[in-house]
Design a protein around this motif. Structure first.
Motif, PDB file in Angstrom:
ATOM      1  N   TYR A  28       0.834  -1.202   0.000  1.00 35.77           N
ATOM      2  CA  TYR A  28       0.000   0.000   0.000  1.00 35.77           C
ATOM      3  C   TYR A  28       0.869   1.253   0.000  1.00 35.77           C
ATOM      4  O   TYR A  28       1.970   1.263   0.533  1.00 35.77           O
TER       5      TYR A  28
ATOM      6  N   PHE B 196       0.076   5.667   0.664  1.00 37.92           N
ATOM      7  CA  PHE B 196      -0.910   6.450   1.402  1.00 37.92           C
ATOM      8  C   PHE B 196      -0.976   7.875   0.875  1.00 37.92           C
ATOM      9  O   PHE B 196       0.009   8.429   0.399  1.00 37.92           O
ATOM     10  N   ARG B 197      -2.152   8.442   1.001  1.00 40.83           N
ATOM     11  CA  ARG B 197      -2.399   9.857   0.728  1.00 40.83           C
ATOM     12  C   ARG B 197      -3.210  10.397   1.898  1.00 40.83           C
ATOM     13  O   ARG B 197      -3.926   9.659   2.557  1.00 40.83           O
TER      14      ARG B 197
ATOM     15  N   ARG C 149      -5.550  13.930   3.436  1.00 44.49           N
ATOM     16  CA  ARG C 149      -6.271  15.156   3.117  1.00 44.49           C
ATOM     17  C   ARG C 149      -6.777  15.770   4.414  1.00 44.49           C
ATOM     18  O   ARG C 149      -7.304  15.069   5.275  1.00 44.49           O
TER      19      ARG C 149
ATOM     20  N   THR D 268      -8.326  13.009   6.922  1.00 43.07           N
ATOM     21  CA  THR D 268      -8.623  11.776   6.222  1.00 43.07           C
ATOM     22  C   THR D 268      -7.338  11.177   5.681  1.00 43.07           C
ATOM     23  O   THR D 268      -6.502  11.880   5.128  1.00 43.07           O
TER      24      THR D 268
ATOM     25  N   TYR E 298      -5.919   7.950   3.199  1.00 39.72           N
ATOM     26  CA  TYR E 298      -6.319   6.974   2.195  1.00 39.72           C
ATOM     27  C   TYR E 298      -5.210   5.944   2.041  1.00 39.72           C
ATOM     28  O   TYR E 298      -4.049   6.299   1.842  1.00 39.72           O
TER      29      TYR E 298
ATOM     30  N   ILE F   2      -3.954   3.075  -0.430  1.00 43.82           N
ATOM     31  CA  ILE F   2      -4.154   2.749  -1.837  1.00 43.82           C
ATOM     32  C   ILE F   2      -3.337   1.506  -2.166  1.00 43.82           C
ATOM     33  O   ILE F   2      -2.116   1.496  -1.968  1.00 43.82           O
TER      34      ILE F   2
ATOM     35  N   ARG G 244      -8.835   2.555  -3.281  1.00 44.47           N
ATOM     36  CA  ARG G 244      -8.649   3.398  -2.103  1.00 44.47           C
ATOM     37  C   ARG G 244      -9.505   2.920  -0.945  1.00 44.47           C
ATOM     38  O   ARG G 244     -10.667   2.597  -1.121  1.00 44.47           O
ATOM     39  N   THR G 245      -8.896   2.949   0.230  1.00 46.45           N
ATOM     40  CA  THR G 245      -9.627   2.698   1.462  1.00 46.45           C
ATOM     41  C   THR G 245      -9.589   3.988   2.279  1.00 46.45           C
ATOM     42  O   THR G 245      -8.522   4.526   2.548  1.00 46.45           O
ATOM     43  N   HIS G 246     -10.757   4.477   2.639  1.00 49.54           N
ATOM     44  CA  HIS G 246     -10.897   5.725   3.393  1.00 49.54           C
ATOM     45  C   HIS G 246     -10.737   5.436   4.880  1.00 49.54           C
ATOM     46  O   HIS G 246     -11.403   4.560   5.419  1.00 49.54           O
TER      47      HIS G 246
ATOM     48  N   ASP H 111     -11.006   7.514   8.371  1.00 43.82           N
ATOM     49  CA  ASP H 111     -11.405   8.768   9.001  1.00 43.82           C
ATOM     50  C   ASP H 111     -10.585   8.965  10.277  1.00 43.82           C
ATOM     51  O   ASP H 111     -10.755   8.241  11.249  1.00 43.82           O
TER      52      ASP H 111
END
Length: 159
Positions: free
Chosen positions: A85, A87-88, A90, A101, A103, A105, A111-113, A115
């Motif tokens: 994976y 990651f990103r 936001r 948030t 993510y 990837i 993508r897995t969100h 929170d």
């Protein structure tokens, strides 16, 4: 190396108070058309639903090790290996509150969100540093200024 990030009590209290304010607002609006008892029932149900969805549903523990990111949300545990994976992140700031948030990837760009709002912006920044996602790209989306209020909506994207 293992770092643990947990939901912050001040974020939980803040969200609890937001739910209470929302419920009182709905109570007073519903009371215009409905009886007081039905208004109380509706406001109570809205409050309980808000607590369930926003607070209880988002209790989170994030563990960063040398090889993986582990996300525990209630009894559910997801493991994201760094070899599989990337990651990103936001963040969105609006009216003094910040939404965080993350993510995850996978190789197929699915993508897995995640929170991260309840861990707070301070821990979120440390998490991003642990994932080596700091300072790569910053995009400010929109700033508007009204006569009486100033609203800032910004987004920080990390890749």
């Amino acid at each position: 190396m293992e770092k643990v990030y947990k939901s912050r009590i001040h974020r939980i209290i803040f969200n609890f108070l937001c739910g209470a304010v929302l419920s009182f607002f709905i109570f007073f609006i519903a009371q215009i058309w409905l009886s007081q008892l039905i208004s109380v029932i509706i406001a109570s149900l809205i409050f309980l639903l808000y607590i369930w969805l926003v607070i209880w549903g988002n209790f989170i523990t994030i563990i960063v090790t040398d090889k993986e990111l582990i996300v525990k949300n209630g009894k559910k545990e997801d493991v994201y290996e760094f070899s599989k994976y990337h990651f990103r992140a936001r963040t969105i700031s609006s009216s003094g509150d910040t939404e965080c948030t993350l993510y995850a990837i996978d190789e197929n760009e699915n993508r897995t969100h995640i929170d991260c709002e309840l861990i707070g912006i301070g821990q979120f920044k440390h998490l991003l540093a642990d994932l080596k996602l700091t300072g790569e790209q910053v995009n400010k989306i929109k700033t508007t200024k009204n006569k009486n209020d100033t609203f800032l909506l910004g987004v920080i994207l990390f890749s």
